[in-house]
Design a protein around this motif. Sequence first.
Motif, PDB file in Angstrom:
ATOM      1  N   GLU A  52      -8.842  -3.857   4.696  1.00  0.00           N
ATOM      2  CA  GLU A  52      -7.946  -3.870   3.120  1.00  0.00           C
ATOM      3  C   GLU A  52      -6.661  -2.968   3.284  1.00  0.00           C
ATOM      4  OE1 GLU A  52     -11.195  -4.042   3.642  1.00  0.00           O
ATOM      5  OE2 GLU A  52     -11.348  -6.456   3.147  1.00  0.00           O
TER       6      GLU A  52
ATOM      7  N   ASP B  85      -3.056  -4.238   3.088  1.00  0.00           N
ATOM      8  CA  ASP B  85      -2.250  -3.697   1.836  1.00  0.00           C
ATOM      9  C   ASP B  85      -0.797  -3.264   2.155  1.00  0.00           C
ATOM     10  OD1 ASP B  85      -2.158  -3.866  -1.089  1.00  0.00           O
ATOM     11  OD2 ASP B  85      -2.421  -1.747  -1.027  1.00  0.00           O
TER      12      ASP B  85
ATOM     13  N   ARG C 171      -2.716  -8.553 -13.428  1.00  0.00           N
ATOM     14  CA  ARG C 171      -3.744  -8.330 -14.315  1.00  0.00           C
ATOM     15  C   ARG C 171      -4.724  -9.666 -14.429  1.00  0.00           C
ATOM     16  NH1 ARG C 171      -4.023  -3.332 -16.635  1.00  0.00           N
ATOM     17  NH2 ARG C 171      -5.166  -4.437 -18.358  1.00  0.00           N
TER      18      ARG C 171
ATOM     19  N   ARG D 162      -7.373  -9.801 -11.721  1.00  0.00           N
ATOM     20  CA  ARG D 162      -8.709  -8.999 -11.768  1.00  0.00           C
ATOM     21  C   ARG D 162      -9.755  -9.425 -12.790  1.00  0.00           C
ATOM     22  NH1 ARG D 162      -4.690  -3.618 -13.133  1.00  0.00           N
ATOM     23  NH2 ARG D 162      -3.419  -3.928 -11.670  1.00  0.00           N
TER      24      ARG D 162
ATOM     25  N   LEU E  55     -12.157  -8.883  -5.805  1.00  0.00           N
ATOM     26  CA  LEU E  55     -11.176  -7.784  -5.880  1.00  0.00           C
ATOM     27  C   LEU E  55      -9.639  -8.349  -6.075  1.00  0.00           C
ATOM     28  CD1 LEU E  55     -10.308  -4.767  -4.974  1.00  0.00           C
ATOM     29  CD2 LEU E  55      -9.888  -5.406  -2.708  1.00  0.00           C
TER      30      LEU E  55
ATOM     31  N   SER F  77      -3.773  -5.113  -6.939  1.00  0.00           N
ATOM     32  CA  SER F  77      -3.617  -3.434  -7.366  1.00  0.00           C
ATOM     33  C   SER F  77      -2.358  -3.257  -7.763  1.00  0.00           C
ATOM     34  CB  SER F  77      -3.887  -2.529  -6.078  1.00  0.00           C
ATOM     35  OG  SER F  77      -2.670  -2.797  -5.090  1.00  0.00           O
TER      36      SER F  77
ATOM     37  N   ARG G 170       0.018  -1.275  -6.589  1.00  0.00           N
ATOM     38  CA  ARG G 170       0.953  -1.322  -5.540  1.00  0.00           C
ATOM     39  C   ARG G 170       1.288  -2.688  -5.349  1.00  0.00           C
ATOM     40  NH1 ARG G 170      -1.612   0.536  -0.431  1.00  0.00           N
ATOM     41  NH2 ARG G 170      -1.031   2.759  -0.958  1.00  0.00           N
TER      42      ARG G 170
ATOM     43  N   ARG H 158      -4.037  -9.902  -0.576  1.00  0.00           N
ATOM     44  CA  ARG H 158      -4.573  -8.593  -0.895  1.00  0.00           C
ATOM     45  C   ARG H 158      -5.921  -8.968  -1.950  1.00  0.00           C
ATOM     46  NH1 ARG H 158       1.084  -7.218  -1.111  1.00  0.00           N
ATOM     47  NH2 ARG H 158       1.400  -5.165  -0.316  1.00  0.00           N
TER      48      ARG H 158
END
Length: 319
Positions: free
Chosen positions: A165, A169, A234, A237, A244, A247, A249, A286
């Motif tokens: 991962e 990323d 968001r 998530r 997952l 992020s 990033r 991701r």
Amino acid sequence: MSQTTISALQAQMPALIDELSRKMVGHKETLTLVTAACLTGGHVLLEDVPGTGKTTLANSLAQVFGLTFKRIQGTPDLLPADVIGATVYHPQDSSFVFHPGPVFTNVLLMDEINRATPRTQSALLEAMAEKQVSADGETYALPTPFFVIATANPIESQGVFPLPEAQLDRFLVQLRLGYISAEEEMEMVQSVVFGQAVTLTSMLTEDSVRAAQAEVKNIYVSDDMLRYIVNLARTTRSHDQITLGASPRAIVALTQYAQALAYIDQRGFIIPDDVKRAFVPVIGHRLQLNVDWMGDAGVEQILADILDQVPVPNERAEV
């Protein structure tokens, strides 16, 4: 940058895509997405079956951008020194001299990256993340601009090492070329087998690529658009099928990539369509799903559902 005034460099973008399309028949959208990644200084993972033109794309991009190009073939016996270089003892003057590896270039094609061992993959990680390499206690800066275009064959399962991962990323986007239409395949075969080889024209230089990257950073992002990007990330998530999500990033990457797409489309500000266009390429690789059998099609469907769920802000041409 004003919404009504574009620079000479920005005005070149459509012609640049058209020039790439002379060699890569039927892949104009993918060429646009790869060009946008390079304009942000990001790296590209091309995951597709053999023979779809991944190597040709990377080489063509370097030619049109006027950049240096090198290629590494990923194999299980590839060592980190084969990528970054090694310090060699010179007996004639009793000195140690660093010999740069192929990573010291503007455009690096890492062919079949998933065939290289994790140790070699990690050697590339510093180069991708920090634009530098370390050898024998010394740090060496890479040329700028620097892009990695890596390819992976998704149908291979023997002798491959899946990317972790953390490595995934580091790729700004994951793209697929796919198959072109029957008419486009006929045009491609006629050009390759019966026609003359296409010679691409260099339209940029190292300096102009750096200048274009600086202009992309100035593409305007309103508070409403930034809130839209954050809300999309968001939502991944809290989705019940995602283990997952995106992020912080990934939020930065999505914003920068939307800026580059707006730049190519001759605008000085981003709109919701830029974000929607960037969402799957930036976010898809991701994510981790809690149902493995869904595969890539499942990821794309989930992301499409999220795009439908999150309210779209009003398009405002602010500067």
